[in-house]
Design a protein around this motif. Structure first.
Motif, PDB file in Angstrom:
ATOM      1  N   MET A   1       0.817  -1.207   0.000  1.00 16.90           N
ATOM      2  CA  MET A   1       0.000   0.000   0.000  1.00 16.90           C
ATOM      3  C   MET A   1       0.856   1.264   0.000  1.00 16.90           C
ATOM      4  O   MET A   1       0.530   2.240  -0.688  1.00 16.90           O
ATOM      5  CB  MET A   1      -0.959  -0.009   1.195  1.00 16.90           C
ATOM      6  CG  MET A   1      -2.068  -1.026   1.065  1.00 16.90           C
ATOM      7  SD  MET A   1      -3.234  -1.014   2.437  1.00 16.90           S
ATOM      8  CE  MET A   1      -2.291  -1.814   3.729  1.00 16.90           C
ATOM      9  N   VAL A   2       1.957   1.249   0.729  1.00 18.52           N
ATOM     10  CA  VAL A   2       2.858   2.407   0.742  1.00 18.52           C
ATOM     11  C   VAL A   2       3.478   2.621  -0.635  1.00 18.52           C
ATOM     12  O   VAL A   2       3.519   3.751  -1.142  1.00 18.52           O
ATOM     13  CB  VAL A   2       3.955   2.245   1.827  1.00 18.52           C
ATOM     14  CG1 VAL A   2       5.082   3.235   1.644  1.00 18.52           C
ATOM     15  CG2 VAL A   2       3.350   2.383   3.210  1.00 18.52           C
TER      16      VAL A   2
ATOM     17  N   PHE B   1       2.315   1.675  -3.558  1.00 25.86           N
ATOM     18  CA  PHE B   1       1.265   2.131  -4.460  1.00 25.86           C
ATOM     19  C   PHE B   1       0.973   3.616  -4.236  1.00 25.86           C
ATOM     20  O   PHE B   1       0.825   4.382  -5.196  1.00 25.86           O
ATOM     21  CB  PHE B   1      -0.008   1.302  -4.260  1.00 25.86           C
ATOM     22  CG  PHE B   1      -1.150   1.748  -5.123  1.00 25.86           C
ATOM     23  CD1 PHE B   1      -1.225   1.367  -6.451  1.00 25.86           C
ATOM     24  CD2 PHE B   1      -2.161   2.549  -4.614  1.00 25.86           C
ATOM     25  CE1 PHE B   1      -2.273   1.774  -7.261  1.00 25.86           C
ATOM     26  CE2 PHE B   1      -3.219   2.961  -5.410  1.00 25.86           C
ATOM     27  CZ  PHE B   1      -3.274   2.573  -6.739  1.00 25.86           C
ATOM     28  N   THR B   2       0.895   4.023  -2.980  1.00 27.79           N
ATOM     29  CA  THR B   2       0.622   5.427  -2.657  1.00 27.79           C
ATOM     30  C   THR B   2       1.728   6.336  -3.178  1.00 27.79           C
ATOM     31  O   THR B   2       1.456   7.398  -3.749  1.00 27.79           O
ATOM     32  CB  THR B   2       0.450   5.601  -1.132  1.00 27.79           C
ATOM     33  OG1 THR B   2      -0.623   4.765  -0.692  1.00 27.79           O
ATOM     34  CG2 THR B   2       0.155   7.042  -0.769  1.00 27.79           C
ATOM     35  N   ILE B   3       2.978   5.925  -3.002  1.00 22.12           N
ATOM     36  CA  ILE B   3       4.101   6.709  -3.513  1.00 22.12           C
ATOM     37  C   ILE B   3       4.041   6.821  -5.030  1.00 22.12           C
ATOM     38  O   ILE B   3       4.226   7.906  -5.591  1.00 22.12           O
ATOM     39  CB  ILE B   3       5.437   6.100  -3.046  1.00 22.12           C
ATOM     40  CG1 ILE B   3       5.601   6.299  -1.538  1.00 22.12           C
ATOM     41  CG2 ILE B   3       6.621   6.712  -3.792  1.00 22.12           C
ATOM     42  CD1 ILE B   3       6.751   5.506  -0.929  1.00 22.12           C
TER      43      ILE B   3
ATOM     44  N   LEU C   1       1.384   6.560  -6.962  1.00 25.93           N
ATOM     45  CA  LEU C   1       0.242   7.391  -7.323  1.00 25.93           C
ATOM     46  C   LEU C   1       0.551   8.868  -7.086  1.00 25.93           C
ATOM     47  O   LEU C   1       0.263   9.719  -7.928  1.00 25.93           O
ATOM     48  CB  LEU C   1      -0.995   6.962  -6.533  1.00 25.93           C
ATOM     49  CG  LEU C   1      -2.317   7.615  -6.895  1.00 25.93           C
ATOM     50  CD1 LEU C   1      -2.660   7.356  -8.359  1.00 25.93           C
ATOM     51  CD2 LEU C   1      -3.417   7.106  -5.993  1.00 25.93           C
ATOM     52  N   LEU C   2       1.156   9.175  -5.953  1.00 26.89           N
ATOM     53  CA  LEU C   2       1.540  10.563  -5.670  1.00 26.89           C
ATOM     54  C   LEU C   2       2.545  11.079  -6.691  1.00 26.89           C
ATOM     55  O   LEU C   2       2.474  12.246  -7.105  1.00 26.89           O
ATOM     56  CB  LEU C   2       2.097  10.683  -4.255  1.00 26.89           C
ATOM     57  CG  LEU C   2       1.068  10.609  -3.132  1.00 26.89           C
ATOM     58  CD1 LEU C   2       1.760  10.589  -1.769  1.00 26.89           C
ATOM     59  CD2 LEU C   2       0.083  11.765  -3.214  1.00 26.89           C
TER      60      LEU C   2
ATOM     61  N   TRP D   1      -7.348  12.219 -12.952  1.00 31.15           N
ATOM     62  CA  TRP D   1      -7.668  10.965 -12.273  1.00 31.15           C
ATOM     63  C   TRP D   1      -8.174   9.924 -13.266  1.00 31.15           C
ATOM     64  O   TRP D   1      -7.787   8.761 -13.203  1.00 31.15           O
ATOM     65  CB  TRP D   1      -8.713  11.193 -11.178  1.00 31.15           C
ATOM     66  CG  TRP D   1      -8.138  11.874  -9.986  1.00 31.15           C
ATOM     67  CD1 TRP D   1      -8.306  13.173  -9.640  1.00 31.15           C
ATOM     68  CD2 TRP D   1      -7.281  11.307  -8.988  1.00 31.15           C
ATOM     69  NE1 TRP D   1      -7.606  13.447  -8.486  1.00 31.15           N
ATOM     70  CE2 TRP D   1      -6.974  12.313  -8.069  1.00 31.15           C
ATOM     71  CE3 TRP D   1      -6.742  10.037  -8.791  1.00 31.15           C
ATOM     72  CZ2 TRP D   1      -6.157  12.099  -6.963  1.00 31.15           C
ATOM     73  CZ3 TRP D   1      -5.929   9.824  -7.681  1.00 31.15           C
ATOM     74  CH2 TRP D   1      -5.641  10.842  -6.787  1.00 31.15           C
TER      75      TRP D   1
ATOM     76  N   THR E   1      -4.527  -1.353  -8.997  1.00 27.34           N
ATOM     77  CA  THR E   1      -5.321  -0.717  -7.947  1.00 27.34           C
ATOM     78  C   THR E   1      -6.218  -1.732  -7.257  1.00 27.34           C
ATOM     79  O   THR E   1      -6.333  -1.739  -6.024  1.00 27.34           O
ATOM     80  CB  THR E   1      -6.171   0.432  -8.527  1.00 27.34           C
ATOM     81  OG1 THR E   1      -5.303   1.366  -9.168  1.00 27.34           O
ATOM     82  CG2 THR E   1      -6.967   1.134  -7.444  1.00 27.34           C
TER      83      THR E   1
END
Length: 121
Positions: A31-32, A34-36, A38-39, A54, A67
């Motif tokens: 999850m981390v 993926f978040t990085i 995406l950011l 988006w 996702t």
């Protein structure tokens, strides 16, 4: 199943503690990451952060699939955490079972909703 080792310690036979600990860590790292990622896509985009951005990010099939894998990882992470709370703090077995079933149904519903949202883009 429980095993009595001497007179002071009783071990319950679930044996999924280390597996759940490892799943919690692996899903958290996923999850981390993926978040990085995406950011990074958002930060390095050339236009404004709006619906079109988006939609562009999530329109690719590989991003939808990635996702959804992360959503499943999140739901598995949540299941382990919530199940452990129910096991530790809810004493009546019937109530514990009811809460487990409710949690599973809710999480499966969340997975279905996430799938619907992702593939409607």
């Amino acid at each position: 199943m429980s095993v009595n080792y001497g007179s002071k310690r009783t071990v319950v036979g679930a044996h999924y503690g280390i597996r759940d600990w490892l799943v919690q860590r692996i899903t958290a790292v996923l999850m981390v990451l993926f978040t990085i990622a995406l950011l990074a896509q958002i930060i390095f985009s050339s236009g404004p952060v709006d619906y079109a951005l988006w939609q562009g990010i999530f329109s690719a099939q590989w991003m939808k699939l990635l996702t959804f894998v992360v959503v499943i990882a999140l739901l598995w992470h949540v299941w382990i955490g919530v199940r452990d709370v129910w096991m530790d703090y809810v004493q009546p077995v019937g109530l514990k079972l009811l809460l487990d079933v409710f949690t599973l149904v809710w999480l499966i519903g969340c997975a279905g909703w996430a799938f619907q949202v992702l593939w409607s883009i």
